[in-house]
Write an enzyme that holds these catalytic residues in place. Sequence first.
Site, mmCIF file in Angstrom:
data_model
loop_
_atom_site.group_PDB
_atom_site.id
_atom_site.type_symbol
_atom_site.label_atom_id
_atom_site.label_comp_id
_atom_site.label_asym_id
_atom_site.label_seq_id
_atom_site.Cartn_x
_atom_site.Cartn_y
_atom_site.Cartn_z
ATOM 1 N N HIS A 1 11.134 9.083 4.381
ATOM 2 C CA HIS A 1 10.316 8.660 3.061
ATOM 3 C C HIS A 1 9.635 10.056 2.833
ATOM 4 O O HIS A 1 8.701 9.900 2.199
ATOM 5 C CB HIS A 1 9.658 7.775 3.028
ATOM 6 C CG HIS A 1 10.630 6.487 3.560
ATOM 7 N ND1 HIS A 1 10.710 5.666 2.339
ATOM 8 C CD2 HIS A 1 11.156 5.976 4.373
ATOM 9 C CE1 HIS A 1 11.346 4.710 2.709
ATOM 10 N NE2 HIS A 1 11.666 4.784 3.798
ATOM 11 N N LYS B 1 -2.808 5.847 -7.228
ATOM 12 C CA LYS B 1 -1.923 5.859 -5.992
ATOM 13 C C LYS B 1 -2.812 6.498 -4.809
ATOM 14 O O LYS B 1 -3.918 6.839 -5.223
ATOM 15 C CB LYS B 1 -0.766 6.984 -6.329
ATOM 16 C CG LYS B 1 -1.416 8.253 -7.094
ATOM 17 C CD LYS B 1 -0.066 8.861 -7.402
ATOM 18 C CE LYS B 1 0.524 8.338 -8.871
ATOM 19 N NZ LYS B 1 1.936 8.478 -8.811
ATOM 20 N N ARG B 2 -2.223 6.611 -3.594
ATOM 21 C CA ARG B 2 -3.305 7.036 -2.669
ATOM 22 C C ARG B 2 -3.581 8.665 -3.143
ATOM 23 O O ARG B 2 -2.698 9.201 -3.944
ATOM 24 C CB ARG B 2 -2.091 7.392 -1.272
ATOM 25 C CG ARG B 2 -1.961 6.145 -0.550
ATOM 26 C CD ARG B 2 -3.584 5.441 0.078
ATOM 27 N NE ARG B 2 -3.889 6.346 1.007
ATOM 28 C CZ ARG B 2 -3.888 5.856 2.418
ATOM 29 N NH1 ARG B 2 -3.633 4.559 2.575
ATOM 30 N NH2 ARG B 2 -4.411 6.750 3.272
ATOM 31 N N LYS C 1 -0.503 14.940 -5.028
ATOM 32 C CA LYS C 1 -0.349 13.950 -5.963
ATOM 33 C C LYS C 1 -1.174 14.375 -7.259
ATOM 34 O O LYS C 1 -0.876 13.981 -8.173
ATOM 35 C CB LYS C 1 -0.485 12.721 -5.655
ATOM 36 C CG LYS C 1 0.302 12.048 -4.642
ATOM 37 C CD LYS C 1 0.012 10.675 -4.208
ATOM 38 C CE LYS C 1 0.763 10.106 -3.130
ATOM 39 N NZ LYS C 1 2.113 9.514 -3.555
ATOM 40 N N THR D 1 7.272 4.968 -6.159
ATOM 41 C CA THR D 1 7.534 3.707 -6.780
ATOM 42 C C THR D 1 6.512 2.992 -8.093
ATOM 43 O O THR D 1 6.804 2.301 -8.539
ATOM 44 C CB THR D 1 7.777 2.837 -5.549
ATOM 45 O OG1 THR D 1 6.846 3.011 -4.810
ATOM 46 C CG2 THR D 1 8.937 2.800 -4.851
ATOM 47 N N LYS E 1 7.135 0.396 -11.625
ATOM 48 C CA LYS E 1 6.235 -0.592 -11.828
ATOM 49 C C LYS E 1 5.466 -0.576 -13.233
ATOM 50 O O LYS E 1 5.736 -1.411 -14.203
ATOM 51 C CB LYS E 1 5.073 -0.858 -10.928
ATOM 52 C CG LYS E 1 5.602 -1.138 -9.344
ATOM 53 C CD LYS E 1 4.454 -0.804 -8.331
ATOM 54 C CE LYS E 1 5.278 -0.840 -7.127
ATOM 55 N NZ LYS E 1 4.446 -0.372 -6.093
HETATM 56 C C1 OAK Z 1 4.257 7.904 4.827
HETATM 57 C C2 OAK Z 1 4.243 8.172 6.056
HETATM 58 C C3 OAK Z 1 5.254 9.097 6.607
HETATM 59 C C4 OAK Z 1 6.255 9.385 5.978
HETATM 60 C C5 OAK Z 1 6.291 8.959 4.743
HETATM 61 C C6 OAK Z 1 5.416 8.233 4.167
HETATM 62 C C7 OAK Z 1 5.386 7.544 2.717
HETATM 63 O O1 OAK Z 1 4.571 6.978 2.427
HETATM 64 N N1 OAK Z 1 6.397 8.125 1.935
HETATM 65 C C8 OAK Z 1 6.430 7.681 0.844
HETATM 66 O O2 OAK Z 1 7.374 6.378 0.593
HETATM 67 C C9 OAK Z 1 7.724 5.824 -0.550
HETATM 68 C C10 OAK Z 1 8.810 5.008 -0.358
HETATM 69 O O3 OAK Z 1 10.015 5.692 -0.079
HETATM 70 C C11 OAK Z 1 8.113 7.000 -1.723
HETATM 71 O O4 OAK Z 1 8.428 6.372 -2.857
HETATM 72 C C12 OAK Z 1 7.184 8.206 -1.657
HETATM 73 O O5 OAK Z 1 7.345 9.079 -2.715
HETATM 74 C C13 OAK Z 1 6.859 8.770 -0.395
HETATM 75 O O6 OAK Z 1 5.581 9.673 -0.447
#
Ligand code: OAK
Length: 739
Positions: A283, A475-476, A481, A586, A590
């Site tokens: 991710h 968002k975070r 971002k 994501t 929404k």
């Molecule tokens: C958090 C910690 C380590 C690696 C990835 C993440 C994370 O939150 N990734 C997010 O995952 C979402 C679900 O796939 C994506 O929509 C976001 O773009 C991505 O930043």
Amino acid sequence: MGRSLSNIVINLGIRDQFADALSQLGFDFEVLAEQEGDACLGNGGLARLSACQMDSLATLDYPAVGYGLRYQYGLFRQVIVDGFQHEQPDYWLNFGNPWEIERVHITYPVKFYGTVTDEFLNGEKCKVWVPGEMVEAVAYDNPIPGYGTRNTINLRLWAAKPSDQHDMESFNTGDYVDAVVNRQRAESISSILYPDDRSYQGKELRLKQQYFFVSASVQDIFRRFKDTHKKFDEFPEKVALQLNDTHPSLAIAEVMRVLLDEEHLSWHRAWDIICKIFSFTTHTVSPEGLEKIPVDLLGNLLPRHLQIIYDINFNFVEELKKMIGLDYDRLTRMSIVEEGAVKNIRMANLSVICSHTVNGVSRLHSELLRTKLFKDFYDLWPHKFQYKTNGVTQRRWIVVSNPSLCALISKWLGTESWIRDIDLLIGLRDYATNAELHQEWKMVKKVNKIRLAEYIEAMSGLKVSLDAMFDVQTKRIHEYKRQLLNILGIIHRYDCIKNMDKNDRKKVVPRVCIIGGKAAPGYEIAKKIIKLCHVVAEKINNDNDIGDLLKLVFIPDYNVSVAEMVIPGADLSQHLSTAGHEASGTGSMKFLMNGCLLLATADGSTIEMVEEIGQDNMFLFGAKAHEVVALRKKGPTLKVPLQFSRVVRMIRDGHFGFEDYFKSLCDKIEGTSDYFLLGADFMSYLEAQAAADKAFVDEERWTKMSILSSAGAGRFSSDRTIQEYAENTWDIQPCRCPF
Ligand code: OAK
């Protein structure tokens, strides 16, 4: 997971009966539902994605189990004091959790530390791990009912308890107080969620959490398999393990350990099973985001696992040499073990090597994986690489959170079937210019804007105009971002209005800018962005000369239930990541489902949204992913627009106060330090904002774009994602309840 009550009664199809029953008891369903606290057992997109996927797995009748940790403290509550973020513990279990079922009899021992010895069993040499510490994992089950099916699946969360054998020695030696303290140490394993979603600090507790979660889950999986099966040859037919990022990737070494040391399979047979059962989804986009575990830490906590990982790596490197020869650079890059001052285990390499499938979470992300992050592996095993664009569940994000829109969609489509079959949403296209639908569509938006405006007033005392465009970025908080780009844009807008004469002011489209999100407690720059948002808001909102033309609100403690209220009330939502940095995103999905227009860069899943709803129905801006590298190379020669320098100067000059505090923030976006290219994208951003203004004043056009946004959201349902996983990665069939 957020709240459960509404979601559960809706999925069970008993919402109206439940509301009636409650009203006989003198309670209002809506009021009661609002009392529920959120389960905040994750940090952001990654965790909420799993929650959506669980809903889809249940609804589509797939036989799945979700595993996780039952943290005693979920993600911190964000409190804002004088514009600064403060973190407070989220002791969500204080009043009990009515949704969970404690399975007192489903417990497993989890071992840590100790030594590994060589022993002989039936003449065969085998490894025996003599642990130094043991804790007990207790199962807590959280049922997830599907929608329109009797299928209910289980989210099994593990809590750590001291085992009876835990440090009995200290009790026996009379060291009573120390013994009790040690028992508390066991409970601390599942006590807290790490609130930083991306940086790996090599902390022992975090590694303990990961192994605790993995070990209990793997024991549970083996126990279930062995209840009905004798031969491990059948294991790959019955079990598929999906690694949701690398956080549970110790499961690879754990399954191998159990097969070798406890089930006494040969290395060859065990390895064959591993290669058939694991699949991995990453991710993240950046190499720095990939998890690494210091060898010393791993070797001390899990000595046998380190041996196994070394053995896997040895075999892999030997095979690799046969395939690519002695290309030492490449061998070094692909090795699971990273050499250097601190030796590390690269969990992503381990996951790619041991999984049959590696998934990205959007098409662009997958391309970046193939050409950059995992290029060496892609060249070797192109067949492993797939992608599944993320999705979100329409049950929570429309049916639960936007009941008026839900009713409207069902009315115009003449069916509620879209709640299970999202592709039907496309039918709304037929009415995109229908005047009657337009009226009703606008009415729904208004109802949701009223709800949001009331929330803003209750929270901040600020009254906002319903005629204004509600422009949201929630968002975070992360540099990539680019919430800062949004704030700079707001300052620019403010500055422009201030310099306008009366006539020009009449043409300004009034805006309520809403920003929300948590910063990791140690992420200083992100915290400064929050403070900047507050000081800018303070200035603008108290400027009588500006009135309703511009307002800025920071919504504190953004979480699932806040999102459920904010998203339906948004006219415009912003997704501003520097292209190539958001794996998928994501939140945008929404907003899209809720008929909110998107102002976004061509990044992650946004690119695929353009394909679904057309470029004319979105406000796209900024450099494309393939242009970003070249722009960065330009560095000091890159010209930034005067407008950009001017707004940064306003901050530097103390227009909003706290100039010393914001100096480092300004330094980060000027000159060669502007890694996320705020300066380079600024003009294009302002143009997209101007295009949004222009569209907003043309109500008919805006409403049509809004309807087309919802109509085109079908591809972004997690039902589609899960179906693709089932067919192309796990090879599983739906398993319908017989009654
Ligand atoms: C958090 C910690 C380590 C690696 C990835 C993440 C994370 O939150 N990734 C997010 O995952 C979402 C679900 O796939 C994506 O929509 C976001 O773009 C991505 O930043």
